[in-house]
Design an enzyme around this catalytic site. Structure first.
Site, mmCIF file in Angstrom:
data_model
loop_
_atom_site.group_PDB
_atom_site.id
_atom_site.type_symbol
_atom_site.label_atom_id
_atom_site.label_comp_id
_atom_site.label_asym_id
_atom_site.label_seq_id
_atom_site.Cartn_x
_atom_site.Cartn_y
_atom_site.Cartn_z
ATOM 1 N N LYS A 53 0.840 -1.203 0.000
ATOM 2 C CA LYS A 53 0.000 0.000 0.000
ATOM 3 C C LYS A 53 0.876 1.253 0.000
ATOM 4 O O LYS A 53 0.619 2.202 -0.746
ATOM 5 C CB LYS A 53 -0.939 -0.015 1.217
ATOM 6 C CG LYS A 53 -2.057 -1.044 1.054
ATOM 7 C CD LYS A 53 -2.820 -1.341 2.330
ATOM 8 C CE LYS A 53 -3.796 -2.485 2.053
ATOM 9 N NZ LYS A 53 -4.442 -3.057 3.226
ATOM 10 N N GLN A 97 -5.186 -1.936 9.357
ATOM 11 C CA GLN A 97 -4.965 -3.240 8.720
ATOM 12 C C GLN A 97 -5.525 -4.360 9.598
ATOM 13 O O GLN A 97 -5.276 -4.408 10.797
ATOM 14 C CB GLN A 97 -3.455 -3.442 8.497
ATOM 15 C CG GLN A 97 -3.096 -4.685 7.728
ATOM 16 C CD GLN A 97 -3.550 -4.650 6.270
ATOM 17 O OE1 GLN A 97 -3.667 -3.588 5.672
ATOM 18 N NE2 GLN A 97 -3.810 -5.804 5.705
ATOM 19 N N ASP A 120 -11.479 2.068 3.140
ATOM 20 C CA ASP A 120 -11.657 0.615 3.064
ATOM 21 C C ASP A 120 -13.110 0.255 2.713
ATOM 22 O O ASP A 120 -13.388 -0.865 2.287
ATOM 23 C CB ASP A 120 -11.358 -0.007 4.436
ATOM 24 C CG ASP A 120 -10.089 -0.841 4.444
ATOM 25 O OD1 ASP A 120 -9.686 -1.325 3.378
ATOM 26 O OD2 ASP A 120 -9.533 -1.011 5.541
#
Ligand code: GUN
Length: 285
Positions: A53, A97, A120
């Site tokens: 990322k 995460q 997300d």
């Protein structure tokens, strides 16, 4: 005839190139998109995902910041970090995460992220907006699946789409997105009777179950388009999808490989969501 390969590596690279151009223009106008990635603990797979990322952010020229917390971090400490990131004006997207260590509550963390920074697309409000067809951050993996289909010229209107897997972050949103495109959608899961029969009816098959080669190539309908979201590492080190690739490619008209299919799209869509968040925060249409 062998199936056409739908290359997520190529399609994501094209997408990231377009995003780089967009970010260059935004930066010239004084807007630098920013993504914060929070990682708790030392999970090796998560470390790799987070590194990918960060690399993608650097590639397109957006600001990224990694916040690392120890495995023993408390829920309150994590929530305080999220609150701090929610308040920062240089951060447009906040991603924590997953998976988190067992003592931490993921649902509470998801709900603590500002909906306008939920790149997300995991927040219940983001998912709710998707259900009612409103503009929202769409979870990156199903968003990537839709781009793969679109870029491959697959028209979903009126088609039988079968989604195998009903997770909040992949199966359910993928099904909703296909419904939005006027497909006829069936969702299969661990309690589905006659899975092979359902799979065999699919003109477009999307599989996200996380079980190596669970979908047998023989089940695939002749000419189907197969999108395999699974990435499973076997004991011998090989990476395989949720679909038996070799056999499936003999019957499908097009299929995603593993690796190099859906995987690279997920990161590209995260960057796209972050750029959209920045554009909204800056009040640009
Ligand atoms: N862990 C594995 N994939 C993801 C993802 O897309 N988002 C987050 N937050 N965690 C993950």
């Amino acid at each position: 005839m062998a199936a056409r390969i739908i290359s997520g590596t190529e399609i994501s690279a094209k997408r990231l190139d377009r995003l780089t151009e967009r970010v260059t223009k935004l930066k010239a106008a004084g807007v630098t998109p920013g993504l914060a990635v929070v990682i708790v603990g030392e999970d090796p797979a998560s470390q790799v995902y987070v590194r990918n990322k960060e690399k993608a952010c650097a590639r397109v020229g957006i600001f990224s910041e990694k916040i690392e917390l120890s495995t023993s971090a408390t829920q309150d400490e994590l929530l305080a970090v999220v609150a701090m990131l929610n308040a920062r004006t240089d951060i447009d997207g906040v991603l924590v995460q997953f998976p988190l260590p067992d003592h931490l509550n993921e649902d509470e963390v998801i709900e603590a992220i500002s909906v306008d920074k939920d790149v997300d697309g995991f927040h219940p409000e983001s998912i709710g907006r998707l259900v009612v067809g409103k503009e929202t951050f769409v979870s990156c993996t199903p968003a990537g699946v839709m781009v793969l289909l679109e870029e491959s010229g697959v028209v979903l209107e009126g088609k039988n789409v079968v989604v195998v897997g009903r997770s909040h972050n992949v199966g359910k949103p993928a099904a909703l997105l296909c419904l939005e495109k006027n497909a006829t959608v069936t969702i299969c899961h661990s309690r589905t009777e006659d899975l092979a029969g359902h799979v065999g009816s699919a003109e477009v098959l999307i599989v996200a179950v996380g079980r190596p080669e669970m979908i047998k190539g023989q089940w695939i309908r002749e000419g189907a388009v197969v999108i395999d979201v699974g990435i499973n590492r076997l004991a011998d080190g090989r990476l395989v999808g949720d679909v038996e690739f070799e056999e499936a490619s003999k019957r499908a008209s097009a299929i995603t490989p593993v690796p190099g299919g859906v995987g690279p799209m997920t990161v590209a869509m995260l960057i796209e969501n972050t750029v959209h968040a920045a554009v909204r925060h800056a009040g640009i249409t």
